[in-house]
Design an enzyme around this catalytic site. Structure first.
Site, short mmCIF file in Angstrom:
data_model
loop_
_atom_site.label_atom_id
_atom_site.label_comp_id
_atom_site.label_asym_id
_atom_site.label_seq_id
_atom_site.Cartn_x
_atom_site.Cartn_y
_atom_site.Cartn_z
N CYS A 156 0.51 -0.91 -0.15
CA CYS A 156 -0.09 0.22 0.16
C CYS A 156 0.46 1.08 -0.45
CB CYS A 156 -1.10 -0.43 1.37
SG CYS A 156 0.13 -0.85 2.62
N ASN A 157 2.18 0.80 0.44
CA ASN A 157 2.63 2.06 0.31
C ASN A 157 3.49 2.50 -1.34
OD1 ASN A 157 2.19 3.63 2.62
ND2 ASN A 157 2.82 2.39 3.71
#
Lengths: 441, 275
Positions: free
Chosen positions: A51-52
């Site tokens: 997600c990052n």
């Protein structure tokens, strides 16, 4: 042209969450989604999508433009998005810069929360997938193994991943410093904000079993109590039950103090002076600051906790500088290996190695022949040893030269030769065999 | 005799290396070094026990009349209590006081020249054994309480005033553990101390036909007993936890040490261990 490492990516540093969401590469397969194909520019690939960050690592013998074109097109197409948007946010590294970036990512030096440990696991998953899909070759195999060992080295040699860096976790650490094991302790939530809930969850994860929830709206108290398997009560009963609580997390929206120092003094007597830890995360504060002056009472408000977290983070940043030095050393080592993948250094290394061995054995033999050996004998024995070595290594060298003329397969054999003759003086870990088994199912 | 000298020397070296390696292990937060220090101390303790048993069994120079023997026994009781706490509370941390104190007292026992004490006749009796044994164990318990108390006050201050928890504090056990060590020292220590004092008086009644002779040691002991009794009462009733009992045990230990060193060695008394 010799093979080069390229890395394209989006991370929390270059792209907002909306962009990262649009360009996520979950389920992307280099072979079936147009990144790798026969005779195409990309020979090896690995895809990391969390997600990052979203990153594509490739190995190619083509120039950057060709690889970039291939990679970004495949990426944008897979996501059904515009390639221009991607190009605006993507970062690009090649060669040793890419190696350095990957090592930093693996060691969590590039993470949003510096030193958080999840990223290494995600990278390992990505690598496992690349091995299963057979998109990882000599260079990616080596590169990823080295990034895992660099990350491990950084974790053991620096404190970049130690100490709590979130407010709720810092509160739990402090509670442990006061009470030791939390399994016999009882906590009370007063008010039910999100952060209080998080702290309660952390406490439960650390062994605490008993939680009371007091809230102005009984329904909400009931709901939370059910989730934590605890006991709900209305606000009026709070003070009455407070003497049972060892850890109190307060986060009401009250405009003034709801627990005074005098009340806490009474509570202490009822508790026979067993310690209480107050965590006041409400603004304005719920608990009289003077209670911290009482013996066996500890009070931390939101600013105190933020300070602890800040200090821990500052400590991590200091450690990150040391970690960066380790990354540089490991990149240097990797670059030596990469350079040696050319044919001529390998031949030189091989012959040098042979000569060293020959001379070592020569010394031993001469010693056992005694001090009276004639110069002639010495010369003959020396020549024999050296020519034996050259003859022994002749066939492997011819083999490597022949492979080098054929496109593509040279590096695999050079790498193999370096490992067979241990030209890089590597210490093989005792579990290397198991690792290989796991990675090549 | 020489062989005992060599054995004594070995024991002292073991205690010294145990104490030093624990300190090093703490500074560099290395668990391995700390474990090694415990091992060294255990070996030292084993040899020390052997030393005491042999000396007693061989009755060398009428051992019970020698001051050296008692001081060595005191050092031994310190470690006995420490191992007990380690086993019950998992408080390895208290090595920081146990090993150095044992070392100090033990080397003290080596330093004083072996002289004969003017010990009255009723020596081997039950009262004398009780008197010495209980008081030495109490002393050792207080020493542990002293170490735990210092650690408690240090950690309490750090948590209260939101100081940065440095490396050493991070490895420190919790406040709760230190308070339990204090609790044990008081709950076990006070009854033992009482038995020790009473058996002393009973022995005195037999020996000197009088109970209280205003001997400086007796006065100091009774004074310490009153403080100890007060602390015991507050602890049992639950009125005190944490800081106050920690400070009190620190005070009690300093007083008894002062009484032991100051009175037994420097003042004319029938407890004198002076050469």
């Amino acid at each position: 042209m010799e093979q080069q490492i390229y890395l394209f990516g989006l991370s929390h540093k270059t792209a907002a969450i909306e962009i990262r969401e649009k360009f996520a590469l979950n389920g992307f397969e280099p072979l079936s989604h147009g990144l790798m194909e026969d005779q195409g520019p990309v020979q090896e690939a690995l895809v990391l999508s969390t997600c990052n960050r979203v990153e594509i690592l490739c190995v190619s013998s083509e120039v950057k433009e060709a690889v970039q074109d291939k990679a970004l097109t495949a990426w944008a197409e897979f996501c059904g998005q515009d390639r221009d948007t991607l190009e605006k946010h993507v970062y690009f590294y090649s060669g040793l810069e890419a190696v350095k970036h990957l090592f930093s990512v693996a060691a969590s030096l590039d993470s949003m929360v510096l030193g958080e440990p999840q990223i290494l696991g995600q990278l390992k998953d990505a690598y496992r997938k690349a091995v299963q899909e057979k998109t990882a070759g000599v260079i990616i195999n080596r590169l990823l193994h080295k990034s895992f060992s660099a990350a491990k080295r950084i974790r053991t040699e620096t404190a970049v991943s130690s100490s709590a860096v979130s407010i709720s976790y810092a509160a739990v650490e402090l509670a442990k410093k006061i009470f030791g094991e939390l399994s016999d302790q009882k906590a009370m939530l007063i008010g039910a904000g999100e952060m209080a809930e998080l702290a309660a969850l952390h406490l439960l994860n650390s062994g605490l079993k008993d939680i009371m929830v007091a809230n102005r709206t009984p329904a909400r108290a009931q709901e939370l109590a059910q989730r934590f398997n605890g006991q709900a009560m209305c606000m009026e009963k709070m003070l009455e039950n407070l003497p049972q609580a060892d850890i109190v997390i307060s986060s009401t929206g009250a405009s003034g103090i709801i627990i005074s120092a005098a009340q806490v003094r009474e509570i202490l007597k009822k508790r026979k002076h067993r310690p209480i830890f107050f965590i006041d995360i409400a603004v304005p504060r719920d608990i009289d600051a003077r209670v911290n002056m009482l013996d066996n009472v500890y009070l931390y408000d939101i600013d105190d906790l933020k300070e602890v977290v800040e200090e821990n983070l500052a400590g991590r940043r200091e450690e990150a500088a040391r970690a960066a030095e380790i990354v540089d050393i490991e990149v240097e080592k990797f670059s030596d290996w990469l350079r040696a993948l050319d044919l001529s250094p390998t031949i030189v290394d091989l012959l040098n190695r042979g000569e060293i061995l020959a001379r070592r054995e020569l010394r031993k033999s001469l010693r056992s022949l005694g001090p009276d050996v004639s110069a002639d004998t010495t010369r003959v024995v020396e020549q024999m040893a050296l020519s034996l070595v050259r003859k022994l290594y002749h066939e492997p060298i011819v083999f490597l030269k022949r492979r080098a003329r054929e496109e593509g397969s040279a590096q695999k054999f050079i790498d193999l030769a370096r490992r067979i003759f241990n030209l890089d003086d590597e210490q093989v870990p005792p579990d290397a065999h198991q690792n290989r088994k796991r990675n090549n199912p | 005799m020489l062989s005992f000298r060599i054995l004594d020397f070995f024991i002292a070296v073991l205690y010294l290396s145990g104490a030093l390696s624990f300190l090093l292990g703490l500074i560099y937060s290395s668990k391995k070094t700390q474990d090694k220090s415990v091992l060294l101390t255990i070996i030292g303790f084993g040899l020390h026990s052997l030393d005491l048993i042999l000396k007693y069994a061989l009755g060398i120079g009428e051992i019970l009349t020698q001051s050296q023997f008692y001081i060595s026994l005191l050092a031994w009781s310190f470690l006995l209590i420490y191992f007990f706490l380690w086993w019950r509370l998992k408080l390895k941390f208290l090595s920081i006081t146990a090993a150095p104190l044992a070392l100090l007292i033990f080397s003290g026992s080596l330093a004083i020249s072996p002289t004969t004490l003017p010990v009255p006749g009723f020596l081997q009796g039950l009262w004398f054994g009780l008197h010495i044994g209980t008081l030495f164990i109490t002393m050792a318990l207080l020493a542990m309480g002293f170490g735990a108390g210092l650690a408690y006050l240090h950690l309490d201050r750090k948590i209260k005033f939101k100081a940065k928890l440095s490396n050493v504090s991070r490895d420190l056990p919790s406040l709760h553990t230190f308070d339990r060590a204090n609790h044990l020292a008081v709950i076990i220590g006070f009854p033992l101390y009482t038995v020790g004092v009473l058996s002393g008086f009973i022995w005195a009644a037999f020996t000197w036909k009088t109970i209280f002779t205003w001997d400086p040691k007796e006065v100091a002991t009774v004074f310490i007993w009153f403080i100890f009794a007060w602390l015991f009462h507050r602890r049992v009733s639950g009125a005190w936890k944490g800081k106050k009992p920690a400070k009190m045990v620190i005070l009690l230990f300093i007083l008894s040490l002062a009484s032991f060193i100051g009175i037994n060695f420097f003042i004319e008394t029938h407890h004198s261990l002076r050469p």
